[in-house]
Design a protein around this motif. Structure first.
Motif, mmCIF file in Angstrom:
data_model
loop_
_atom_site.group_PDB
_atom_site.id
_atom_site.type_symbol
_atom_site.label_atom_id
_atom_site.label_comp_id
_atom_site.label_asym_id
_atom_site.label_seq_id
_atom_site.Cartn_x
_atom_site.Cartn_y
_atom_site.Cartn_z
ATOM 1 N N MET A 69 -7.262 -1.497 0.520
ATOM 2 C CA MET A 69 -6.448 -2.690 0.759
ATOM 3 C C MET A 69 -4.970 -2.308 0.812
ATOM 4 O O MET A 69 -4.518 -1.439 0.070
ATOM 5 N N LYS A 70 -4.239 -2.996 1.675
ATOM 6 C CA LYS A 70 -2.787 -2.862 1.720
ATOM 7 C C LYS A 70 -2.238 -4.237 2.069
ATOM 8 O O LYS A 70 -2.700 -4.859 3.033
ATOM 9 N N ASP A 71 -1.283 -4.706 1.291
ATOM 10 C CA ASP A 71 -0.704 -6.039 1.490
ATOM 11 C C ASP A 71 -1.794 -7.106 1.544
ATOM 12 O O ASP A 71 -1.774 -7.995 2.400
ATOM 13 N N ASN A 72 -2.776 -6.990 0.628
ATOM 14 C CA ASN A 72 -3.894 -7.943 0.527
ATOM 15 C C ASN A 72 -4.764 -8.015 1.776
ATOM 16 O O ASN A 72 -5.419 -9.028 2.026
ATOM 17 N N ARG A 73 -4.765 -6.957 2.579
ATOM 18 C CA ARG A 73 -5.625 -6.907 3.771
ATOM 19 C C ARG A 73 -6.422 -5.619 3.749
ATOM 20 O O ARG A 73 -5.906 -4.568 3.379
ATOM 21 N N ALA A 74 -7.696 -5.713 4.177
ATOM 22 C CA ALA A 74 -8.526 -4.512 4.308
ATOM 23 C C ALA A 74 -7.951 -3.642 5.425
ATOM 24 O O ALA A 74 -7.548 -4.159 6.469
ATOM 25 N N VAL A 75 -7.901 -2.344 5.190
ATOM 26 C CA VAL A 75 -7.340 -1.416 6.178
ATOM 27 C C VAL A 75 -8.237 -0.194 6.334
ATOM 28 O O VAL A 75 -8.999 0.150 5.432
ATOM 29 N N ASN A 76 -8.148 0.460 7.494
ATOM 30 C CA ASN A 76 -8.800 1.748 7.696
ATOM 31 C C ASN A 76 -8.045 2.782 6.855
ATOM 32 O O ASN A 76 -6.813 2.737 6.782
ATOM 33 N N THR A 77 -8.788 3.706 6.225
ATOM 34 C CA THR A 77 -8.167 4.686 5.345
ATOM 35 C C THR A 77 -8.730 6.072 5.637
ATOM 36 O O THR A 77 -9.940 6.263 5.627
ATOM 37 N N ARG A 78 -7.835 7.029 5.887
ATOM 38 C CA ARG A 78 -8.260 8.424 6.057
ATOM 39 C C ARG A 78 -8.483 9.034 4.681
ATOM 40 O O ARG A 78 -7.675 8.839 3.781
#
Length: 89
Positions: A69-78
């Motif tokens: 999560m980033k800024d309360n949003r799900a994100v793609n993460t390497r």
């Protein structure tokens, strides 16, 4: 900000020939955890023995995550992980 959290992490199959030879080692695998928790773009980036690479990639390909999560949003993460092959495990 929250890193992806593993939900399932199956172990790789230990290459039979390396078991017979008594060889231990590791493979380093890079991948992306998508915003839905799936694992994509999986590839080996290094290993102590190339025969560990395929089983490590296959195992990581089956893993499932809770998305980062980033800024309360799900994100793609390497991500990059080292998979260890030990005979007594």
């Amino acid at each position: 900000t929250r890193r992806p959290e593993a939900l399932t992490q199956g172990r790789p199959n230990y290459p039979y020939d390396l078991v017979k030879q008594g060889l231990e080692g590791s493979a380093t695998v890079a991948f992306v955890v998508t915003k839905t928790g799936e694992v994509v773009d999986v590839h080996a980036v290094g290993s102590s023995n190339r025969e560990f690479e395929r089983p490590a990639v296959e195992a990581v390909s089956r893993w499932k995550f809770r998305a980062g999560m980033k800024d309360n949003r799900a994100v793609n993460t390497r991500m990059v992980v080292e998979i260890n092959f030990k005979l007594n495990e």
